[in-house]
Structure formats: structure tokens, C-alpha cells
Scaffold this active site. Structure first.
Site, mmCIF file in Angstrom:
data_model
loop_
_atom_site.group_PDB
_atom_site.id
_atom_site.type_symbol
_atom_site.label_atom_id
_atom_site.label_comp_id
_atom_site.label_asym_id
_atom_site.label_seq_id
_atom_site.Cartn_x
_atom_site.Cartn_y
_atom_site.Cartn_z
ATOM 1 N N ARG A 201 0.834 -1.204 0.000
ATOM 2 C CA ARG A 201 0.000 0.000 0.000
ATOM 3 C C ARG A 201 0.870 1.256 0.000
ATOM 4 N NH1 ARG A 201 -5.017 2.037 2.155
ATOM 5 N NH2 ARG A 201 -5.017 4.244 1.616
ATOM 6 N N ARG A 210 -5.223 1.744 -4.638
ATOM 7 C CA ARG A 210 -4.478 1.103 -3.559
ATOM 8 C C ARG A 210 -4.597 -0.413 -3.676
ATOM 9 N NH1 ARG A 210 -8.786 3.512 -0.541
ATOM 10 N NH2 ARG A 210 -8.282 5.248 -1.910
ATOM 11 N N ASP A 213 -6.940 -1.603 1.250
ATOM 12 C CA ASP A 213 -7.452 -0.550 2.127
ATOM 13 C C ASP A 213 -8.245 -1.227 3.244
ATOM 14 O OD1 ASP A 213 -8.034 1.956 3.100
ATOM 15 O OD2 ASP A 213 -9.763 2.263 1.793
ATOM 16 N N ASP A 215 -10.220 -0.410 6.911
ATOM 17 C CA ASP A 215 -10.755 0.637 7.788
ATOM 18 C C ASP A 215 -11.575 0.028 8.913
ATOM 19 O OD1 ASP A 215 -9.825 3.018 6.432
ATOM 20 O OD2 ASP A 215 -11.306 2.581 4.871
#
Length: 272
Positions: A201, A210, A213, A215
Site C-alpha cells: 500500500r 491502492r 485498504d 478501515d
């Protein structure tokens, strides 16, 4: 939660800042509150449905004797983690470690450290739009599940979605997972960043392409508002590529700020 309490288990062990404490040893008193659901054991009278406090006491005695730490804080933290990892049905543990022979040169009854630790539930969003996207997502799930203090319990199907924010880039593959973890929110964030970096990344363009990712969407019902870290995810209610896979595994999870369930947030977004 119901409680099973072990109070003042006496153990002679070798912990302390001074070399003589590690060499000669001293007495420690360990008290533990085990938080679990005793309903099934109470209805069936089956020991396997509860926590065997005798076995836990033996585990504590062995662990405290076989390890040496300078600080009571380190001993308590390590012991709590091992109990949560090793003891079936244990959701939360409170530990107090007393040191009645603390070498401070003053009369005292005891000094102690008390901590409270538990399993937490987190929901993580996954995305990739470079290279072998499915492989990047699969490897991220595996990497999280291989962490000793994390257990992935549900993974959504992966969803092909159009890019968000910066639209001049390849389609994304998105998903969500549910996990149990002993990590704090910040510790979990650090692990997610490490996994992203291992996947190559690069943070060059905001909302740009990317390889991976990750989150944090929810962490229990915590609300964290910091300049560079927000939980729940600050924009999840506006992202169908997050809400759709999340709704697959947690439709009735309620947003701790807005009060809406994931299913309700997805319905509101579809009406916009």
C-alpha cells in the site's frame, strides 16, 4: 455478565525490579474475576458449560511461577491476555495482583495492580483496486486471523464497485469482516496499517488507487473522535460499497452516534 471469583490465590514467584526479587522470590496474592454466562451451567449442572475455577487456579499458579517480569503491570497484562485466549467461555477478566512484601523500606500491608480486560468486537472494511484484488483481500483476512489476539468470525461476499472520490481509476473489490480482538482501537489500527504496508500500500493520492485498504467501521459501541482517527468510520453512512457487504454480516448492528442500524443506513442511502 455473571462472575466466578478467585480471591487471594497465594503464589511464591519471582517478579520485581530488583535482582534479588527475581532470584530469591516472594509472595504474591492473585485475585481474578471471570466474567461469563453461567445460565446453561445453572440449568444443566454441567461443568463443561461453565469455567472450571480449579483448572483456572492451576493455570494462574503455573503461569505466574514460570514467568519473570519486572513490573506487576506486565505480569497482570500478560496473565489477562493468556486467560482470555486459553479459557473457554471467558469474555472478560478482572485481575488484581498484590505484593505484600514490596521492598520500599516503609511499613505497608500490600501494594497491588488491578486491570480489567475483555474481548471486543470490531467490523473492518476491505478494499482493493490494483493487481489481484481478491488475493489481496483474502490475504488480509488471513493475516488478521493469524494474529494471536484476533479471531475473524464472519466475512462478507466481495462486491465489485465503482471508485469513490477519485473516479478515474479501476473498479474496486470491497468486503467487510467481523472479528473479536483483545487489541485496543489504536493497536488494531496499527495492525491494519502493517498489513496494508505488507501488501504494498502506498498513500500517494487521497482516495486514489491502492492494493489494500482496511478501515475500522465499528469497535464495540465506542465513539472516538481524533484528528486522524474516527470510530465509527466518519463517512460509512454515505458509502454503499461499505454498507452493502456490512449489511450482509451485521444488518442489525446499530450506529452508536446516529442510532440507525446498518440496514436502515443502507435504505436511507438508496433513497438519496
Amino acid at each position: 455478565m455473571d462472575k466466578i471469583i478467585i480471591e487471594n490465590l497465594e503464589i511464591f514467584a519471582n517478579h520485581g525490579v530488583f535482582p534479588e526479587e527475581n532470584k530469591l522470590g516472594q509472595k504474591f496474592l492473585v485475585s481474578v474475576v471471570l466474567y461469563t454466562d453461567t445460565r446453561e451451567a445453572g440449568k444443566t449442572d454441567e461443568l463443561t458449560a461453565s469455567i472450571h475455577y480449579g483448572e483456572v487456579s492451576q493455570f494462574i499458579d503455573k503461569y505466574v511461577k514460570e514467568h519473570t517480569f519486572q513490573l506487576l503491570e506486565r505480569l497482570a497484562e500478560s496473565l489477562a491476555e493468556q486467560l482470555l485466549l486459553q479459557v473457554n467461555h471467558l469474555e472478560r477478566v478482572k485481575i488484581e495482583i498484590k505484593k505484600p512484601w514490596a521492598p520500599i523500606g516503609l511499613p505497608l500491608e500490600t501494594v497491588s495492580v488491578e486491570i480489567d480486560r475483555s474481548w471486543h468486537t470490531a467490523y473492518i472494511a476491505l478494499g482493493s483496486n490494483i493487481g489481484n484484488k481478491r488475493q489481496f483481500l483474502d490475504e488480509a483476512v488471513t493475516a488478521l486471523n493469524l494474529l494471536e489476539n484476533c479471531k475473524v468470525t464472519k466475512v462478507s461476499e466481495y462486491l465489485v464497485t465503482e471508485p469513490y472520490g477519485v473516479t478515474d481509476q479501476d473498479e474496486f473489490l470491497n468486503g467487510c469482516l467481523k472479528m473479536r480482538t483483545l487489541l485496543t482501537p489504536h493497536e488494531l489500527l496499527d495492525e491494519l496499517h502493517r498489513i496494508e504496508q505488507n501488501a504494498g500500500r502506498e498513500r500517494k493520492i487521497h482516495w486514489g488507487p491502492r492494493t489494500l485498504d482496511l478501515d475500522i467501521l465499528f469497535y464495540d459501541d465506542c465513539v472516538i473522535q481524533e484528528p486522524d482517527f474516527c470510530v465509527p468510520h466518519v463517512d460509512m453512512q454515505n458509502r454503499d460499497f461499505v454498507l452493502k457487504p456490512l449489511c450482509e454480516i451485521a444488518p442489525y448492528k446499530r450506529h452508536p452516534v446516529y442510532g440507525w442500524t446498518v440496514s436502515e443506513m443502507l435504505s436511507k442511502l438508496s433513497l438519496k
